[in-house]
Design an enzyme around this catalytic site. Structure first.
Site, PDB file in Angstrom:
ATOM      1  N   SER A 265       0.730  -1.169   0.101  1.00  0.00           N
ATOM      2  CA  SER A 265      -0.157   0.026  -0.038  1.00  0.00           C
ATOM      3  C   SER A 265       0.753   1.102  -0.116  1.00  0.00           C
ATOM      4  O   SER A 265       1.872   1.404  -0.953  1.00  0.00           O
ATOM      5  CB  SER A 265      -0.836  -0.024   1.280  1.00  0.00           C
ATOM      6  OG  SER A 265      -2.136   0.754   0.819  1.00  0.00           O
ATOM      7  N   HIS A 406      -7.636  -5.696  -0.011  1.00  0.00           N
ATOM      8  CA  HIS A 406      -6.587  -4.907   0.014  1.00  0.00           C
ATOM      9  C   HIS A 406      -5.692  -5.755   1.405  1.00  0.00           C
ATOM     10  O   HIS A 406      -6.135  -5.505   2.597  1.00  0.00           O
ATOM     11  CB  HIS A 406      -6.897  -3.492   0.312  1.00  0.00           C
ATOM     12  CG  HIS A 406      -5.802  -2.538   0.263  1.00  0.00           C
ATOM     13  ND1 HIS A 406      -4.943  -2.037  -0.712  1.00  0.00           N
ATOM     14  CD2 HIS A 406      -5.228  -1.927   1.467  1.00  0.00           C
ATOM     15  CE1 HIS A 406      -4.127  -1.413  -0.404  1.00  0.00           C
ATOM     16  NE2 HIS A 406      -4.112  -1.056   0.870  1.00  0.00           N
TER      17      HIS A 406
HETATM   18  C1  GCU Z   1      -5.689   4.585   1.811  1.00  0.00           C
HETATM   19  C2  GCU Z   1      -5.157   5.457   0.680  1.00  0.00           C
HETATM   20  C3  GCU Z   1      -4.164   4.477  -0.266  1.00  0.00           C
HETATM   21  C4  GCU Z   1      -3.029   3.834   0.639  1.00  0.00           C
HETATM   22  C5  GCU Z   1      -3.759   2.933   1.673  1.00  0.00           C
HETATM   23  C6  GCU Z   1      -2.851   2.319   2.608  1.00  0.00           C
HETATM   24  O1  GCU Z   1      -6.601   3.706   1.383  1.00  0.00           O
HETATM   25  O2  GCU Z   1      -6.035   6.111  -0.084  1.00  0.00           O
HETATM   26  O3  GCU Z   1      -3.606   5.413  -1.393  1.00  0.00           O
HETATM   27  O4  GCU Z   1      -2.444   3.067  -0.455  1.00  0.00           O
HETATM   28  O5  GCU Z   1      -4.497   4.044   2.405  1.00  0.00           O
HETATM   29  O6  GCU Z   1      -1.692   2.724   2.607  1.00  0.00           O
HETATM   30  O7  GCU Z   1      -3.158   1.486   3.285  1.00  0.00           O
END
Ligand code: GCU
Length: 424
Positions: A265, A406
């Site tokens: 992420s 995710h």
């Molecule tokens: C949020 C953000 C993402 C990021 C994520 C994370 O969802 O919008 O861009 O990748 O956090 O780091 O968990």
């Protein structure tokens, strides 16, 4: 069997086949491909066509790197700092005697102040030569990735999270082992790799405040902190990864020619940017890095530039805000970021339900970066179509899309290990 039974059998079979086809169509439709055109990879800004890797390295690569610095992530200051290392703890019979555990303090000192990072390492004992290492940040502190009671509880700023049970931005003993599911340390050690990790907030707390972390240390004391906003947190986390690399080069227990940086992420975004800037990293892995990571901005699927700048104003260079709802004006897109990693092995991982990170955009970036890999005689991604779920590609650019959300899962790790084994 009567004719009637056979007819009913075929009718049922047809219905099932139709239902499966319809499901596939719906699934593909979910990941549609909008109209957009992306910046040219192998044509310089002055219109020169790049034909060899030498030309690429001499002109186009530096040009792209400079554009990412000025328009997207910001420039890491070349400030003067001193680094020192201290082994805080070293256990040669860790993890039931299968590994050495080391905790090392890395201290950055500048004219202004000093800052200490805590690196945690597990090094396998089963192999005779120094092993390759997976190096990546963790989200909530080193103690959260293991139940090992000897790992120090993070003292730096941590993100508040109800699911982790952290508040007031402090970590406590209660969060020990809470992130175990993302870090299959035993399996990594068993596969012959070391693991090195550090809490990302040690380098720079993840908040819109440039008066702390490495931002504060590296700013000129005569400047106001606002001037320092020219480099956002993704750039400061990438800076931190390079300092960890400085340490690894000195540590004879691991093979510094085989350092694999990875991140999930936002930490995947930082890993990609670190891999682009610092060519000592010999393999780069991005897991669900999405917007500002592997995904193409111009698709505007899932998170957009406007979303990310609104929610995380401190992640990018101040200038990046001018591309809110204005993607076409950006002189780069993320296939160019991936191309900066060539010819080193690069692995991009996506998850089917992670539409916020735009899996197809992550894949297409790798596809569009492929011509640079080909300049070096390497194999990238050859088809514009996503591979089937759960069927990884292991060329010099690797990719998988898995079922689920995710996250960083055991399935992801299996592929990272297999990819690393293939390329080392
Ligand atoms: C949020 C953000 C993402 C990021 C994520 C994370 O969802 O919008 O861009 O990748 O956090 O780091 O968990």
């Amino acid at each position: 069997m009567s004719l009637r039974v056979v007819a009913v059998f075929f009718l049922v079979l047809n219905t099932i086949t139709f239902a499966i086809k319809a499901q596939t169509i719906i699934k593909n439709a979910k990941i549609k491909e909008p109209d957009y055109s992306i910046p040219q990879l192998l044509t310089t800004q002055s219109g020169v066509q790049i034909k060899t890797f030498k030309e690429w390295e001499a002109t186009r690569r530096p040009e792209i790197l400079a554009l990412f610095e000025s328009e997207v992530y910001g420039t890491q200051p070349k400030g003067i700092y001193n680094l020192s290392y201290k082994i805080l703890e070293n256990d040669t019979v860790a993890l039931q005697n299968s590994a050495i555990r080391k905790q090392c303090a890395i201290k950055v000192t500048t004219a202004r102040d000093s800052l200490q990072f805590n690196l945690l390492m597990y090094i396998p004992k089963s192999i005779s030569q120094p092993p390759p290492v997976f190096l990546g940040y963790n989200f909530y502190g080193n103690h959260t990735i293991t139940n090992d009671p000897a790992v120090y509880v993070s003292k730096s700023w941590v993100m508040n999270s109800s699911s982790m049970g952290t508040n007031h931005n402090t970590a406590t003993e209660a969060t020990r082992g809470k992130r175990l599911h993302r870090w299959p340390i035993e399996a990594i050690i068993k596969a012959g790799f070391a693991v090195a990790t550090m809490h990302y907030g040690d380098v720079d707390p993840d908040k819109n405040d440039f008066s702390d972390g490495i931002h504060r240390l590296l700013s000129n004391s005569k400047q106001k902190f606002e001037n320092n906003k020219s480099w956002g947190n993704i750039a400061s986390w990438a800076w931190g990864l390079s300092r960890l690399m400085d340490y690894l080069v000195e540590d004879i227990a691991i093979d510094a020619k085989k350092v694999i940086i990875f991140g999930h992420s936002r930490l995947g975004k930082a890993a990609l940017w670190a891999g682009a800037l610092d060519q000592r990293f010999s393999m780069i892995i991005s897991n669900d890095s999405g917007c500002g990571g592997a995904a193409l901005f111009r698709r505007k699927e899932g998170e957009t530039i406007k979303d990310i700048n609104a929610n995380f104003p401190h992640w990018f260079a101040a200038k990046f805000k001018k591309y809110d709802d204005n993607e076409d004006k950006l002189p780069v897109d993320q296939h160019l970021l991936l191309s900066l990693i060539a010819p080193r092995p690069l692995y991009i991982a996506s998850a089917e339900n992670d539409l916020w990170a735009d899996p197809k955009g992550e894949y297409l970036s790798a596809y569009y970066a492929t011509p640079v890999y080909e300049l070096y005689g390497k194999e990238g991604i050859l088809s514009k179509n996503l591979p089937p779920t759960g069927q990884p590609i292991y060329q010099d650019i690797g990719y998988h899309i898995r079922e689920g959300d995710h996250n960083l899962t055991a399935y992801d790790w299996l592929q990272f290990i297999a990819f690393a084994k293939k390329h080392f």
